[in-house]
Write a protein that holds these residues in place. Sequence first.
Motif, PDB file in Angstrom:
ATOM      1  N   VAL A   2       0.861  -1.165   0.000  1.00 32.77           N
ATOM      2  CA  VAL A   2       0.000   0.000   0.000  1.00 32.77           C
ATOM      3  C   VAL A   2       0.909   1.231   0.000  1.00 32.77           C
ATOM      4  O   VAL A   2       1.819   1.329   0.821  1.00 32.77           O
ATOM      5  CB  VAL A   2      -0.912   0.024   1.245  1.00 32.77           C
ATOM      6  N   ILE A   3       0.668   2.156  -0.938  1.00 34.30           N
ATOM      7  CA  ILE A   3       1.475   3.363  -1.033  1.00 34.30           C
ATOM      8  C   ILE A   3       0.557   4.576  -0.915  1.00 34.30           C
ATOM      9  O   ILE A   3      -0.358   4.753  -1.719  1.00 34.30           O
ATOM     10  CB  ILE A   3       2.249   3.413  -2.364  1.00 34.30           C
ATOM     11  N   ILE A   4       0.813   5.403   0.097  1.00 35.18           N
ATOM     12  CA  ILE A   4       0.026   6.616   0.350  1.00 35.18           C
ATOM     13  C   ILE A   4       0.976   7.800   0.209  1.00 35.18           C
ATOM     14  O   ILE A   4       2.073   7.781   0.744  1.00 35.18           O
ATOM     15  CB  ILE A   4      -0.572   6.617   1.757  1.00 35.18           C
ATOM     16  N   LEU A  48       4.247   6.986   2.375  1.00 35.83           N
ATOM     17  CA  LEU A  48       4.248   5.844   3.284  1.00 35.83           C
ATOM     18  C   LEU A  48       4.048   4.584   2.450  1.00 35.83           C
ATOM     19  O   LEU A  48       3.087   4.498   1.673  1.00 35.83           O
ATOM     20  CB  LEU A  48       3.129   5.972   4.315  1.00 35.83           C
ATOM     21  N   LYS A  49       4.954   3.640   2.598  1.00 38.02           N
ATOM     22  CA  LYS A  49       4.810   2.324   1.949  1.00 38.02           C
ATOM     23  C   LYS A  49       4.595   1.309   3.056  1.00 38.02           C
ATOM     24  O   LYS A  49       5.385   1.221   3.984  1.00 38.02           O
ATOM     25  CB  LYS A  49       6.057   1.983   1.146  1.00 38.02           C
ATOM     26  N   SER A  50       3.506   0.558   2.945  1.00 40.15           N
ATOM     27  CA  SER A  50       3.151  -0.393   3.991  1.00 40.15           C
ATOM     28  C   SER A  50       2.685  -1.707   3.390  1.00 40.15           C
ATOM     29  O   SER A  50       1.986  -1.728   2.377  1.00 40.15           O
ATOM     30  CB  SER A  50       2.041   0.194   4.863  1.00 40.15           C
ATOM     31  N   CYS A  59      -7.694   4.612   4.336  1.00 44.42           N
ATOM     32  CA  CYS A  59      -6.956   5.499   3.437  1.00 44.42           C
ATOM     33  C   CYS A  59      -7.817   5.950   2.260  1.00 44.42           C
ATOM     34  O   CYS A  59      -7.736   7.100   1.836  1.00 44.42           O
ATOM     35  CB  CYS A  59      -5.692   4.823   2.946  1.00 44.42           C
ATOM     36  N   GLU A  60      -8.638   5.066   1.753  1.00 42.15           N
ATOM     37  CA  GLU A  60      -9.551   5.443   0.676  1.00 42.15           C
ATOM     38  C   GLU A  60     -10.549   6.490   1.157  1.00 42.15           C
ATOM     39  O   GLU A  60     -10.866   7.430   0.438  1.00 42.15           O
ATOM     40  CB  GLU A  60     -10.275   4.222   0.131  1.00 42.15           C
ATOM     41  N   THR A  72      -2.843  10.796  -2.376  1.00 41.88           N
ATOM     42  CA  THR A  72      -2.977   9.764  -3.407  1.00 41.88           C
ATOM     43  C   THR A  72      -2.751   8.418  -2.741  1.00 41.88           C
ATOM     44  O   THR A  72      -2.079   8.313  -1.708  1.00 41.88           O
ATOM     45  CB  THR A  72      -1.979   9.948  -4.574  1.00 41.88           C
ATOM     46  N   PHE A  73      -3.305   7.406  -3.346  1.00 47.98           N
ATOM     47  CA  PHE A  73      -3.308   6.080  -2.747  1.00 47.98           C
ATOM     48  C   PHE A  73      -3.203   5.041  -3.851  1.00 47.98           C
ATOM     49  O   PHE A  73      -3.856   5.165  -4.888  1.00 47.98           O
ATOM     50  CB  PHE A  73      -4.609   5.921  -1.949  1.00 47.98           C
TER      51      PHE A  73
END
Length: 76
Positions: A2-4, A48-50, A59-60, A72-73
């Motif tokens: 997941v990248i935020i 943030l990479k998780s 996050c959405e 962005t997500f």
Amino acid sequence: MVIITLQRDKCIGCNYCVEMAPAQFQMSKKDGKSVLLKSTNAKGFFTLKSADHTIVEACELALKACPVNIITFKET
């Protein structure tokens, strides 16, 4: 993965992201803008990479709630 990403310089301090995803965002007491927790900064873009896919829904919601569209997500 997941990248935020948060473009913090354009934050208006509305607090919606914190309300939707409090485990990922908090408001700075210093300048009143959003902070993406555990992120790295690259030219004003905080990323943030998780590997934790349980944060996807929150996050959405944060992305959709942001009135200035600075979040962005991406899920891979």
